[in-house]
Motif scaffolding. Structure first.
Motif, PDB file in Angstrom:
ATOM      1  N   UNK A  13      -3.216   0.573 -37.223  1.00  0.00           N
ATOM      2  CA  UNK A  13      -4.672   0.783 -36.286  1.00  0.00           C
ATOM      3  C   UNK A  13      -6.272   1.825 -36.328  1.00  0.00           C
ATOM      4  N   UNK A  14      -5.570   2.863 -36.661  1.00  0.00           N
ATOM      5  CA  UNK A  14      -6.385   4.321 -36.544  1.00  0.00           C
ATOM      6  C   UNK A  14      -7.078   5.196 -37.825  1.00  0.00           C
ATOM      7  N   UNK A  15      -7.534   5.308 -38.717  1.00  0.00           N
ATOM      8  CA  UNK A  15      -7.684   6.515 -39.442  1.00  0.00           C
ATOM      9  C   UNK A  15      -8.610   8.008 -39.394  1.00  0.00           C
ATOM     10  N   UNK A  16      -8.304   7.962 -38.098  1.00  0.00           N
ATOM     11  CA  UNK A  16      -9.162   9.326 -37.426  1.00  0.00           C
ATOM     12  C   UNK A  16      -7.232  10.318 -37.714  1.00  0.00           C
ATOM     13  N   UNK A  17      -8.494  10.655 -38.772  1.00  0.00           N
ATOM     14  CA  UNK A  17      -7.404  11.801 -39.124  1.00  0.00           C
ATOM     15  C   UNK A  17      -6.650  11.884 -40.363  1.00  0.00           C
ATOM     16  N   UNK A  18      -6.171  10.911 -40.759  1.00  0.00           N
ATOM     17  CA  UNK A  18      -5.540  10.061 -41.938  1.00  0.00           C
ATOM     18  C   UNK A  18      -5.674  10.403 -43.013  1.00  0.00           C
ATOM     19  N   UNK A  19      -4.627  10.998 -44.219  1.00  0.00           N
ATOM     20  CA  UNK A  19      -5.358  11.565 -45.388  1.00  0.00           C
ATOM     21  C   UNK A  19      -5.363  10.190 -46.639  1.00  0.00           C
ATOM     22  N   UNK A  20      -6.797  10.090 -46.643  1.00  0.00           N
ATOM     23  CA  UNK A  20      -7.407   9.024 -47.543  1.00  0.00           C
ATOM     24  C   UNK A  20      -7.313   9.633 -49.017  1.00  0.00           C
ATOM     25  N   UNK A  21      -6.651   8.987 -50.154  1.00  0.00           N
ATOM     26  CA  UNK A  21      -7.308   9.698 -51.387  1.00  0.00           C
ATOM     27  C   UNK A  21      -7.914   8.644 -52.097  1.00  0.00           C
ATOM     28  N   UNK A  22      -9.210   8.431 -52.415  1.00  0.00           N
ATOM     29  CA  UNK A  22     -10.121   8.192 -52.943  1.00  0.00           C
ATOM     30  C   UNK A  22      -9.915   8.278 -54.534  1.00  0.00           C
ATOM     31  N   UNK A  23      -9.883   7.018 -55.037  1.00  0.00           N
ATOM     32  CA  UNK A  23      -9.495   6.812 -56.879  1.00  0.00           C
ATOM     33  C   UNK A  23     -10.708   6.015 -57.548  1.00  0.00           C
ATOM     34  N   UNK A  24     -11.885   6.816 -58.157  1.00  0.00           N
ATOM     35  CA  UNK A  24     -13.008   6.573 -58.569  1.00  0.00           C
ATOM     36  C   UNK A  24     -14.200   6.579 -57.523  1.00  0.00           C
ATOM     37  N   UNK A  25     -15.107   6.826 -58.491  1.00  0.00           N
ATOM     38  CA  UNK A  25     -16.781   7.069 -57.448  1.00  0.00           C
ATOM     39  C   UNK A  25     -17.424   6.030 -58.368  1.00  0.00           C
ATOM     40  N   UNK A  26     -17.424   6.431 -59.045  1.00  0.00           N
ATOM     41  CA  UNK A  26     -18.359   5.609 -60.091  1.00  0.00           C
ATOM     42  C   UNK A  26     -18.441   4.191 -59.639  1.00  0.00           C
TER      43      UNK A  26
END
Ligand code: UGA
Length: 440
Positions: free
Chosen positions: A315-328
């Motif tokens: 329900x909320x992403x505030x303060x959650x640690x999210x890894x994003x694989x890919x920038x291109x």
């Protein structure tokens, strides 16, 4: 043949090196000194598989040079115009200033029999205007429009072995000069023509339209499958199985039916917008209203991806640690222009998540564009202690990740597959919560 290539960005640098490979004597001209220095030293200023090898080979042969001096184009029989036509700031229309100044720069150098070949993606009508300028400067020189269809990441192969050649020539039937221009361009592409590459000689307007029509069709195909993904989400269906099934129909075809976070890059998004703007100027905006929907579907994917992250986090992403694989914007490229991956990462960061982005090639460019985002050099650094892992660019190294090993490195094994590039069964079997757009 002595050839000049004006504009040594993605298109021009690859084109120049490939022409030299075909045996021509090529000078590449660009206004950016750093770009020229890099290329002259055999370094590709962007990541493109095979380009540096080709630069090394052709620079070494002496057939390829790069310079910032526009006068170096003098003596070339064919001048290729390969400069960019980005979206104008605050508008949909294309910015034609670089194309105009590239052609104006060639005019004083033209001699009888010379050929100016436009390769940049331009709004229909531009070539006619430039052709007039060429005719005024040197009546015995000709302008031809020869759109380019190369894909980033496959640029060298696409240039050396194109799937078609398109020449747009004014009044080719009635004019000897126009026919001589076609013959000259045939000499440039002799190898591809001998290999049986289809070649379509048409008028200037059609040649310009072919390019934007092709990109619009590709964008429409991607948005179509992403619209189907929305239906799949509403019904519990699986968009990947759906794409496989309709893709077996040869009339539809499976390619460009990969649903996910949608299309980005320096071409598809700006080309459909410039096309809509041009249709408006021509009084036929209704013909392309559907492209607005294509654009909307595509942009909705990015918002939906953030919503999915929120859902996965309870329900909320505030303060959650999210890894994003890919920038291109896609694999095998360090291009981050209008990258869906970075757009999603930035949205999540702005909405309070602790986002860490990694990419095998695009980190330098990403840092420059989004200095406020946090970046990690490796997958291990990006995912350490993460509560959600999101795969947003389908680099082979991400597709090949071992779900069992990765699980040990994260805080919570939750995966969002933004490109539908991973096998849900394997990931779920390894203990991950697997979520994707358009899949149950
Ligand atoms: C595109 C065209 O494919 C080339 O033919 C054209 O020459 C080029 O633009 C251009 O105008 O210069 P490119 O921008 O390199 O090439 O990238 P694509 O391979 O078309 O991919 C565009 C975007 O669509 C990427 O973000 C990719 O991830 C996405 N995509 C592609 C999907 O979301 N689903 C698919 O099934 C295929």
């Amino acid at each position: 043949m002595r050839i000049s290539v004006i504009g040594c960005g993605y298109l021009g640098a690859v084109h120049a090196a490939c022409l030299a490979r075909l045996g021509h004597e090529v000078v590449g001209v660009d206004v950016v000194p750093e770009q020229v220095t890099a290329l002259a030293g055999g370094l590709a200023p962007f990541h493109e598989p095979g380009l540096e090898g080709l630069l090394g080979e052709t620079l070494g042969s002496g057939r390829l040079t790069f310079t910032t001096d526009p006068a170096s184009s003098a003596g070339a029989r064919v001048h290729f115009v390969c400069v960019g036509t980005p979206q104008r700031r605050g508008e949909y229309a294309a910015d034609l200033s670089a194309v105009r100044s590239a052609v104006e720069g060639i005019l004083p150098l033209l001699t009888p029999g010379d050929l100016v070949v436009g390769k940049s993606t331009v709004p229909v009508g531009t070539a006619e205007m430039l052709s007039e300028r060429v005719r005024e400067a040197q009546p015995e020189a000709e302008l031809v429009w020869n759109p380019e269809f190369l894909r980033e990441g496959h640029a060298v192969a696409d240039t050396l072995s194109p799937d078609r050649l398109v020449y747009g020539v004014a009044d080719v039937e009635g004019r000897e000069q126009a026919q001589a221009a076609v013959k000259l361009l045939d000499e440039v592409y002799a190898e591809a023509i001998a290999a049986g590459t289809p070649r379509i000689v048409t008028d200037l307007a059609t040649a310009q339209l072919v390019k934007v029509a092709a990109n619009s069709f590709l964008a429409t195909k991607i948005s179509f499958i992403n619209a189907m993904a929305e239906l799949c989400e509403a019904t519990g269906a699986d968009v990947v199985a759906l794409a496989d099934a309709i893709g077996h129909d040869a009339r539809i075809g499976r390619r460009f039916l990969n649903a996910g976070v949608g299309f980005g890059g320096g071409c598809l998004p700006k080309d459909i917008r410039a096309f809509m703007a041009r249709a408006g100027e021509l009084g036929v905006d209704q013909a392309l209203t559907f492209l607005r929907e294509v654009d909307s579907i595509n942009m909705r994917r990015r918002v939906r991806m953030v919503d999915l992250a929120r859902e996965v986090c309870g329900g909320s992403i505030v303060g959650r640690r999210i890894a994003v694989l890919g920038a291109a914007f896609k694999p095998d490229s360090d291009d981050i222009r209008d990258s869906p991956a970075l757009n999603v990462a930035a949205q999540m960061q702005l909405q309070g998540a602790q986002v860490r982005v990694t990419d095998p090639k695009a980190l330098d460019n990403a840092r420059k564009r989004w200095p406020d985002l946090a970046f990690a050099e490796t997958v291990a650094d990006a995912v350490a202690d993460a509560e959600v892992v999101m795969v947003l660019t389908e680099w082979p190294e991400y597709v090949g990740l071992d779900p069992v090993a990765l699980r040990e490195q994260v805080a919570t094994p939750r995966l969002i597959d933004g490109r539908n590039c991973l096998d849900p069964v394997t990931w779920r079997a390894a203990g991950w919560t697997y979520r994707a757009l358009g899949r149950p």
